[in-house]
Design an enzyme around this catalytic site. Sequence first.
Site, PDB file in Angstrom:
ATOM      1  N   HIS A  20       0.834  -1.203   0.000  1.00 46.52           N
ATOM      2  CA  HIS A  20       0.000   0.000   0.000  1.00 46.52           C
ATOM      3  C   HIS A  20       0.870   1.256   0.000  1.00 46.52           C
ATOM      4  CE1 HIS A  20      -3.159   2.663   2.120  1.00 46.52           C
ATOM      5  NE2 HIS A  20      -3.359   2.680   0.815  1.00 46.52           N
ATOM      6  N   ASP A  28       8.044   5.571 -21.157  1.00 41.97           N
ATOM      7  CA  ASP A  28       8.384   5.461 -22.573  1.00 41.97           C
ATOM      8  C   ASP A  28       9.834   4.999 -22.701  1.00 41.97           C
ATOM      9  OD1 ASP A  28      10.047   7.781 -22.252  1.00 41.97           O
ATOM     10  OD2 ASP A  28       8.373   9.089 -22.764  1.00 41.97           O
ATOM     11  N   HIS A 106       8.237  17.621 -15.145  1.00 41.10           N
ATOM     12  CA  HIS A 106       8.979  16.424 -15.550  1.00 41.10           C
ATOM     13  C   HIS A 106      10.195  16.199 -14.646  1.00 41.10           C
ATOM     14  CE1 HIS A 106      10.067  13.166 -18.168  1.00 41.10           C
ATOM     15  NE2 HIS A 106      11.217  13.714 -18.498  1.00 41.10           N
ATOM     16  N   TYR A 128       6.749  12.151 -23.082  1.00 39.25           N
ATOM     17  CA  TYR A 128       6.099  12.222 -21.773  1.00 39.25           C
ATOM     18  C   TYR A 128       5.054  11.140 -21.555  1.00 39.25           C
ATOM     19  CZ  TYR A 128       8.549  16.632 -21.850  1.00 39.25           C
ATOM     20  OH  TYR A 128       9.528  17.584 -21.952  1.00 39.25           O
ATOM     21  N   ALA A 129       5.182  10.007 -22.210  1.00 35.22           N
ATOM     22  CA  ALA A 129       4.272   8.878 -22.005  1.00 35.22           C
ATOM     23  C   ALA A 129       4.773   8.080 -20.806  1.00 35.22           C
ATOM     24  CB  ALA A 129       4.189   8.023 -23.262  1.00 35.22           C
ATOM     25  N   ASN A 130       4.560   8.655 -19.627  1.00 38.01           N
ATOM     26  CA  ASN A 130       5.048   8.094 -18.375  1.00 38.01           C
ATOM     27  C   ASN A 130       3.988   8.281 -17.302  1.00 38.01           C
ATOM     28  OD1 ASN A 130       7.846   7.907 -19.485  1.00 38.01           O
ATOM     29  ND2 ASN A 130       7.766  10.137 -19.331  1.00 38.01           N
TER      30      ASN A 130
END
EC number: 5.4.99.62
Length: 139
Positions: A20, A28, A106, A128-130
């Site tokens: 938890h 990316d 970022h 920025y595909a994170n």
Amino acid sequence: MKKTMLLNAQLSRCIASVGHTESLTICDAGLPIPLSVERIDLALTAGVPSFLQTLNVVTNEMYVERVVIAEEIKEKNPEILTALLTQLQQLESHQGNQIQVEFVSHETFKKFTLESKAIVRTGECSPYANVILYSGVPF
């Protein structure tokens, strides 16, 4: 052999060990991965597997209560952001909870990855595909 969607042993073990409030990052192909964090490298070639495919499989195995996304995605990759937020809405419905979505710079995002249990590198080649997924509990 497992019956569930996720077949990668290293990733399956990692998700099973996340407690938890602990986090798992999906990224990316270009995000720098700190040496101190476990790297689960799924990238085969440009676009394979995609960020969204990987997110879908991981969230079928992991209960998520919070996510962190880089602010820059809003301007630099709105298509992925829209699809990501849609997947999160579907996940909320499936899990029966509200997922907190937080946007950070970022640079801050990269600092947060230092605390991740692991970073899952995809073949995604769009900016920025994170996302950092924080584990909840299903009870």
